[in-house]
Design a protein around this motif. Structure first.
Motif, PDB file in Angstrom:
ATOM      1  N   THR A 282       0.818  -1.199   0.073  1.00 16.62           N
ATOM      2  CA  THR A 282       0.167   0.010  -0.031  1.00 16.62           C
ATOM      3  C   THR A 282       1.028   1.184  -0.008  1.00 16.62           C
ATOM      4  N   PRO A 283       1.268   1.643  -1.190  1.00 15.83           N
ATOM      5  CA  PRO A 283       2.110   2.983  -1.316  1.00 15.83           C
ATOM      6  C   PRO A 283       1.350   4.206  -1.412  1.00 15.83           C
ATOM      7  N   ASP A 284       0.188   4.200  -1.692  1.00 13.03           N
ATOM      8  CA  ASP A 284      -0.743   5.420  -1.928  1.00 13.03           C
ATOM      9  C   ASP A 284      -1.924   5.699  -1.035  1.00 13.03           C
ATOM     10  N   GLY A 285      -1.537   5.205   0.372  1.00 15.93           N
ATOM     11  CA  GLY A 285      -2.757   5.682   1.473  1.00 15.93           C
ATOM     12  C   GLY A 285      -3.709   4.845   1.581  1.00 15.93           C
ATOM     13  N   GLY A 286      -3.689   3.756   0.877  1.00 18.32           N
ATOM     14  CA  GLY A 286      -4.894   2.658   1.121  1.00 18.32           C
ATOM     15  C   GLY A 286      -4.916   1.842   2.185  1.00 18.32           C
ATOM     16  N   GLU A 287      -5.966   1.514   2.689  1.00 16.96           N
ATOM     17  CA  GLU A 287      -6.252   0.539   3.904  1.00 16.96           C
ATOM     18  C   GLU A 287      -6.023  -0.980   3.495  1.00 16.96           C
ATOM     19  N   ILE A 288      -5.429  -1.688   4.012  1.00 14.60           N
ATOM     20  CA  ILE A 288      -5.443  -3.148   3.682  1.00 14.60           C
ATOM     21  C   ILE A 288      -6.046  -3.951   4.926  1.00 14.60           C
ATOM     22  N   GLU A 289      -6.762  -4.845   4.902  1.00 16.82           N
ATOM     23  CA  GLU A 289      -7.333  -5.309   6.016  1.00 16.82           C
ATOM     24  C   GLU A 289      -7.861  -6.795   5.715  1.00 16.82           C
ATOM     25  N   ASN A 290      -7.693  -7.750   6.789  1.00 21.38           N
ATOM     26  CA  ASN A 290      -8.318  -9.212   6.731  1.00 21.38           C
ATOM     27  C   ASN A 290      -8.107  -9.805   5.359  1.00 21.38           C
ATOM     28  N   ILE A 291      -6.750 -10.276   5.157  1.00 19.09           N
ATOM     29  CA  ILE A 291      -6.323 -11.003   4.098  1.00 19.09           C
ATOM     30  C   ILE A 291      -5.702 -12.310   4.467  1.00 19.09           C
ATOM     31  N   LEU A 292      -6.556 -13.208   3.798  1.00 21.81           N
ATOM     32  CA  LEU A 292      -6.120 -14.702   4.025  1.00 21.81           C
ATOM     33  C   LEU A 292      -5.468 -15.377   2.843  1.00 21.81           C
TER      34      LEU A 292
ATOM     35  N   TYR B  31       4.135   3.645  11.334  1.00 23.36           N
ATOM     36  CA  TYR B  31       3.136   3.084  10.330  1.00 23.36           C
ATOM     37  C   TYR B  31       3.614   1.580  10.531  1.00 23.36           C
ATOM     38  N   ASP B  32       3.320   1.147  11.507  1.00 22.89           N
ATOM     39  CA  ASP B  32       3.599  -0.428  11.566  1.00 22.89           C
ATOM     40  C   ASP B  32       2.666  -1.288  10.743  1.00 22.89           C
ATOM     41  N   ILE B  33       3.153  -2.318  10.259  1.00 25.60           N
ATOM     42  CA  ILE B  33       2.186  -3.445   9.779  1.00 25.60           C
ATOM     43  C   ILE B  33       2.046  -4.126  10.950  1.00 25.60           C
ATOM     44  N   SER B  34       0.657  -4.653  11.046  1.00 28.84           N
ATOM     45  CA  SER B  34       0.453  -5.033  12.355  1.00 28.84           C
ATOM     46  C   SER B  34      -0.707  -6.368  12.268  1.00 28.84           C
ATOM     47  N   ASN B  35      -0.414  -7.154  13.258  1.00 32.67           N
ATOM     48  CA  ASN B  35      -1.130  -8.633  13.189  1.00 32.67           C
ATOM     49  C   ASN B  35      -0.970  -9.388  12.080  1.00 32.67           C
ATOM     50  N   VAL B  36       0.135  -9.795  11.748  1.00 27.02           N
ATOM     51  CA  VAL B  36       0.662 -10.504  10.953  1.00 27.02           C
ATOM     52  C   VAL B  36       0.742 -11.998  11.304  1.00 27.02           C
ATOM     53  N   THR B  37       0.394 -13.098  10.819  1.00 36.65           N
ATOM     54  CA  THR B  37       0.498 -14.511  11.148  1.00 36.65           C
ATOM     55  C   THR B  37       0.889 -15.367  10.014  1.00 36.65           C
TER      56      THR B  37
ATOM     57  N   HIS C 100       9.478  -2.610  11.310  1.00 40.02           N
ATOM     58  CA  HIS C 100       8.360  -1.801  11.793  1.00 40.02           C
ATOM     59  C   HIS C 100       7.108  -2.599  11.475  1.00 40.02           C
ATOM     60  N   VAL C 101       7.175  -3.595  12.444  1.00 40.40           N
ATOM     61  CA  VAL C 101       5.899  -4.552  12.441  1.00 40.40           C
ATOM     62  C   VAL C 101       5.328  -4.760  13.856  1.00 40.40           C
TER      63      VAL C 101
ATOM     64  N   SER D 183      -2.173   1.663   5.481  1.00 38.02           N
ATOM     65  CA  SER D 183      -2.256   0.833   6.866  1.00 38.02           C
ATOM     66  C   SER D 183      -2.524  -0.571   6.245  1.00 38.02           C
ATOM     67  N   MET D 184      -1.848  -1.421   7.094  1.00 32.90           N
ATOM     68  CA  MET D 184      -1.847  -2.891   6.706  1.00 32.90           C
ATOM     69  C   MET D 184      -1.997  -3.922   8.144  1.00 32.90           C
ATOM     70  N   ASN D 185      -3.371  -4.481   8.308  1.00 33.26           N
ATOM     71  CA  ASN D 185      -3.659  -5.025   9.622  1.00 33.26           C
ATOM     72  C   ASN D 185      -4.399  -6.591   9.090  1.00 33.26           C
TER      73      ASN D 185
END
Length: 490
Positions: free
Chosen positions: A289-299, A373-379, A433-434, A327-329
């Motif tokens: 996400t280089p342009d401000g977008g939100e990324i969430e709930n990716i499997l 701007y951490d990447i958060s909750n990565v499994t 930064h995670v 953001s990436m979560n």
């Protein structure tokens, strides 16, 4: 699950409604199958007539049907039967080149449309691109020819915008001049059992899903000279959401499965399940996400990658800050197997990925946010990545002393790519930064010895590592922790 059921019910209803649609043979509209008669007007008249009559099937049987841009309209279903080939004209003026996204098959605000069957769409893209370049060199068409290729007016194979209840199934799409197919702000999109074979020219993305909702891509094979399966978000007020990609095979001279690069709105609720990537120059899976977008709930589940330049790349950047920083979560990648070669994975293909970001040894899988701007909750669960090893510190070197790690640039504004940092200090995973990271049953193998440690954590806030396995000849350096807290090893 309820969302997926809703999608399936919509498609069942769509298919039921189409079952009673009237059939029309292309020939009754004067459409010729000889491969030389230009049928653009005749095909469009057929589509318009069927649309005005309330809808139906336009059937193409064995033959070559030459055409320029045709516009698909509501309740019209094109059926390309086995042996039928829709052939793109090589004259650039036979396309709607003044539109922002020209294409062989185009639609906007059309509902209940489909292209199905066992036939082929052949864009003749190389000849089309050369036709356009010829007009640019003659000064008739103005174009900057960026990287010696036209930046605009190259036709896609399929471009559908703001359409609902769309099915693309069974067909083969090949040899387009630009992106093979682009679905932009569409809803209820089903793509099944298609084949993409497009290495005719540069920028041949195999499949681009842009700001779409309720998408199912299944059982398809995509071989392209740019990103194979690519999700984009062009509109900051929209996003790609409720998307499932299952049982697909991809090969690419760029990335196999990619989120980005344009990511203004973002992506939410994705399932990428049981797919294969091979002979791919860049990453098997890239989420950026280089342009401000939100990324969430990716499997991402059950991804197998062979002979690919990189396994996993997760990245927050600041290439375009107009919409703020992205953001990436909640990212889960599990049951992944990847083999990384020592040589160039797409070597020998007509349009190879560029030799760039050198000098560097083989890059690790990477998860890289930005300060603040951490990447958060990565499994990462049940992961196995096999590397060639054998990195040469005399060719490229990055140590693990504080000065070395602090010296790795953030590169926030740069195009997000796994190799962008050049040499990195780990051979297996580089994480920076995670926040809230889980490694569970991760196996890292290097076939030859390495001067670098397997994993480097830099500014990681909370990580739980269990069931880690390492295989490497010689002395192993496992994990370097720098400016990191809450790291639990089991």
């Amino acid at each position: 699950m309820n969302k997926l059921k809703s999608i399936i019910l919509l498609f069942v209803l769509f298919c039921f409604l189409n079952g009673s649609a009237k059939d029309y043979n292309a020939s009754i509209f004067g459409i010729k199958s000889n491969g030389t008669t230009l049928n653009t007007t005749a095909i469009q008249k057929a589509i318009d007539y069927i649309h005005e009559e309330g809808g139906g099937h336009l059937n193409f049987y064995v033959g070559r049907y030459l055409t320029g841009t045709i516009e698909l309209k509501s309740d019209v279903q094109i059926i390309l039967h086995e042996g039928a080939i829709l052939v793109g004209s090589t004259n650039i003026y036979d396309y709607n080149i003044e539109m922002p996204n020209t294409a062989l098959v185009y639609a906007k605000n059309a509902d209940n449309i489909s292209i199905t069957g066992l036939g082929v769409i052949d864009g003749q893209g190389r000849d089309v691109a050369y036709s356009l370049i010829d007009q640019v060199h003659k000064g008739i068409i103005q174009d900057e020819l960026k990287y010696d290729r036209p930046a605009r007016r190259r036709p896609k194979g399929i471009y559908l915008r703001e359409c609902k209840n769309v099915e693309i199934s069974g067909i083969t799409i090949k040899n387009t001049a630009e992106w093979v197919q682009m679905y932009d702000q569409c809803e209820n999109l089903k793509i099944d059992k298609i084949t993409v074979d497009s290495k005719a020219f540069w920028n041949n993305d195999g499949l681009d899903i842009v700001d779409c909702k309720n998408v199912l891509v299944t059982n398809s094979f995509i071989d392209s000279s740019d990103d194979a399966i690519c999700f984009k978000s062009h509109d900051a007020t929209k996003m790609c959401e409720n998307v499932e990609v299952r049982n697909c095979v991809a090969r690419s001279s760029a990335s196999g499965i990619k989120f980005g690069t344009v990511t203004r709105g973002g992506y939410k609720n994705f399932k990428i399940i049981n797919n294969k990537v091979y002979d791919t120059y860049r990453s098997a899976i890239t989420i950026a996400t280089p342009d401000g977008g939100e990324i969430e709930n990716i499997l991402v589940d059950s991804l197998n990658a062979y002979n690919t330049g990189n396994a996993v790349y997760l990245r927050i950047g600041q290439r375009n800050t107009q919409n703020g920083t992205g953001s990436m979560n909640n990212i889960t990648i599990q049951n992944l197997y990847a083999e990384i070669p020592a040589t160039k994975p797409d070597e020998g293909y007509e349009y190879e990925g560029p030799i760039e970001d050198l000098p560097r040894n083989i890059s690790p899988a990477s998860i890289v946010g930005l300060p603040g701007y951490d990447i958060s909750n990565v499994t990462l669960r049940n992961i196995e990545i096999v590397y060639p090893g054998g990195s040469n510190p005399k060719y490229a070197y990055c140590g693990t002393k504080p000065a070395d790690l602090d010296g790795i640039p953030e590169m926030a504004e740069k195009y997000p790519e796994f190799s962008q940092f050049k040499e990195l200090p780990a051979w297996g995973f580089y994480v920076r930064h995670v926040k809230n990271l889980t490694f569970e049953n991760v196996k890292l193998t290097a076939k030859d010895s390495e001067y670098r440690p397997a994993i480097v954590f830099d500014d990681v806030k909370g990580a739980n590592l269990s069931g880690m396995q390492y295989s490497i000849p010689g002395k192993l350096k496992k994990l370097i922790k720098y400016k990191s807290t809450g790291i639990i090893l089991k």
